[in-house]
Write a protein that holds these residues in place. Structure first.
Motif: not given
Length: 416
Positions: A12, A44, A357, A370-371, A389
């Motif tokens: 990320a 997320v 990230p 974070v995704p 993201e």
């Protein structure tokens, strides 16, 4: 059920001018990750609570469903578990990097990715000259209870063995800074502080003279390589106590990684590990070997977790191009084959997400969401079609706090 977890460490990021305002995830060609996003849901999660450091130690505990408020004691004890080191109630582990510091600037937190062989030899000399000598730079009783223990490359440990009369001098309030968050910055204000910090600082300072004279460093300097100028001591803590995944979920898992931190967390979770030849924990790792090992492991284990350190390493070097290349390699050789293996299985799920990230701009880990993307049995599809993201932030799927995500991934009745 079968469960696949893929952790592209530190992937990320933020939009970068060098990528025309895209993040590395957006700029990379990731057909497999995008296919998972299109087939399932995207959202997320935040694995870096504000009152903890934004490091992989806390983030990976959260990612795997462990509340750090209850289970985190420090980074080094997790890595000690990876090597089978048992910590008693009065013991302590401290993370020990071999680093390159020049004029108080952290030039390289890896000492130019020093080899395990060279690192082992240097730590042996530090044991001899700093801890087992007639005039150690610290209290002789404390020195006799300490030992530098080699790990992999620049990632090593310092172990304190105590007893009731001589408990660890380092406590939960001993503060230290991760060297990978100091790249190109002054270290003057980031030496350890708090209980026992005088011991750590004394050893860090005394290591300079020993290492400068070491034949390996002399040879490295002649070859134009960075030298290991110091040890950097950080991340201390006592023995953690994690319930295993089998105790929590009745599931048998396995860890595939080249990094001792993840090996240690896996060991404490009750997971054996699969060692992949050529897996380095760096950009040159054996991506295909990890993917192949994971597919084979699906036949034996309920949960297969694959961790790849490469995107994080690229971020710490500030190299967006290398980060994109690492992501594409992970997509091609790890995510793609595993998605092909489970996408038609009505009793399998797959999850892709980083721990935290890591920004190429700052070369640091950072707090924040974070995704993630999840697909497979019982996972409803949402409107997202890409894994990055921006799309993740738009779906409304949020796991807060982050350690609650694993329960929802594992339990049969998943609800977005």
């Amino acid at each position: 059920m079968k469960y696949v977890i893929i952790i592209p460490d530190g992937c990320a990021d933020e939009p970068l001018d060098s990528l025309q305002g895209k993040t590395p995830l957006q700029a990379a060609k990731l057909p497999a990750m995008d296919a998972i996003a299109a087939a399932g849901c995207v959202g997320v999660t935040d694995n870096t609570p504000a009152d903890f450091p934004a490091g992989s130690e806390v983030a990976n505990l959260c990612l795997l469903g462990y509340d750090p408020n209850e289970f985190f004691t420090g980074r080094a004890p997790l890595e000690a578990a990876a090597t089978g080191i048992q910590l008693g109630p009065y013991d302590c582990a401290v993370r020990c990097n071999l680093v390159t510091v020049e004029d108080q600037i952290m030039i390289d937190f890896t000492a130019d990715h020093i080899s395990t062989e060279d690192s082992t030899a240097m730590l042996g000399e530090l044991n001899a000259q700093l801890l087992r000598c007639d005039d150690p730079p610290i209290d002789p009783e404390v020195a006799s209870r300490l030992e530098f223990v080699p790990g992999v490359s620049y990632r090593n440990l310092l172990i304190y063995r105590g007893d009731e009369a001589h408990p660890s001098p380092f406590t939960p309030t001993t503060r230290s800074s991760a060297p990978h968050d100091l790249t190109d910055l002054t270290v003057a204000e980031d030496f350890p502080r708090g209980p026992g910090s005088d011991i750590l600082v004394a050893l860090m300072s005394a290591s300079e003279e020993v290492l400068a004279a070491h034949p390996i460093n002399v040879a490295r300097q002649k070859a134009g390589k960075k030298t290991a100028t110091h040890v950097w001591l950080w991340g201390s803590g006592g023995a953690p106590g994690l319930p295993t995944f089998d105790e929590r979920y009745g599931l048998k898992g396995v860890m595939i990684t080249a990094v001792d931190l993840l090996r240690g967390i896996g060991a404490l979770a009750g997971w054996p590990r699969i060692e992949v030849e050529g897996a380095t924990g760096y950009l040159d790792t054996n991506y295909a070997g990890k993917g192949e090992a994971a597919i084979k492991a699906l036949a034996e284990y309920d949960i297969v977790c694959v961790h790849v350190e490469a995107p994080d390493e690229a971020s710490h070097e500030g190299r967006a191009d290398a980060k994109i290349e690492a992501l594409e390699q992970i997509d091609r050789h790890v995510v793609g084959p595993l998605w092909d293996a489970v996408k038609n299985d009505s009793s399998a799920r797959i999850l892709v997400l980083p721990d935290h990230p890591t920004f190429c701009r700052t070369k640091k880990h950072t707090h924040g969401p974070v995704p993630l993307t999840i697909a497979g049995a019982g996972i409803p599809a949402d409107s997202a079609s890409t894994y990055d993201e921006i799309s993740a932030a738009q779906t409304g799927l949020v796991f807060d706090p982050g350690w609650t995500m694993m329960d929802r991934f594992i339990y049969p009745d998943f609800q977005a």
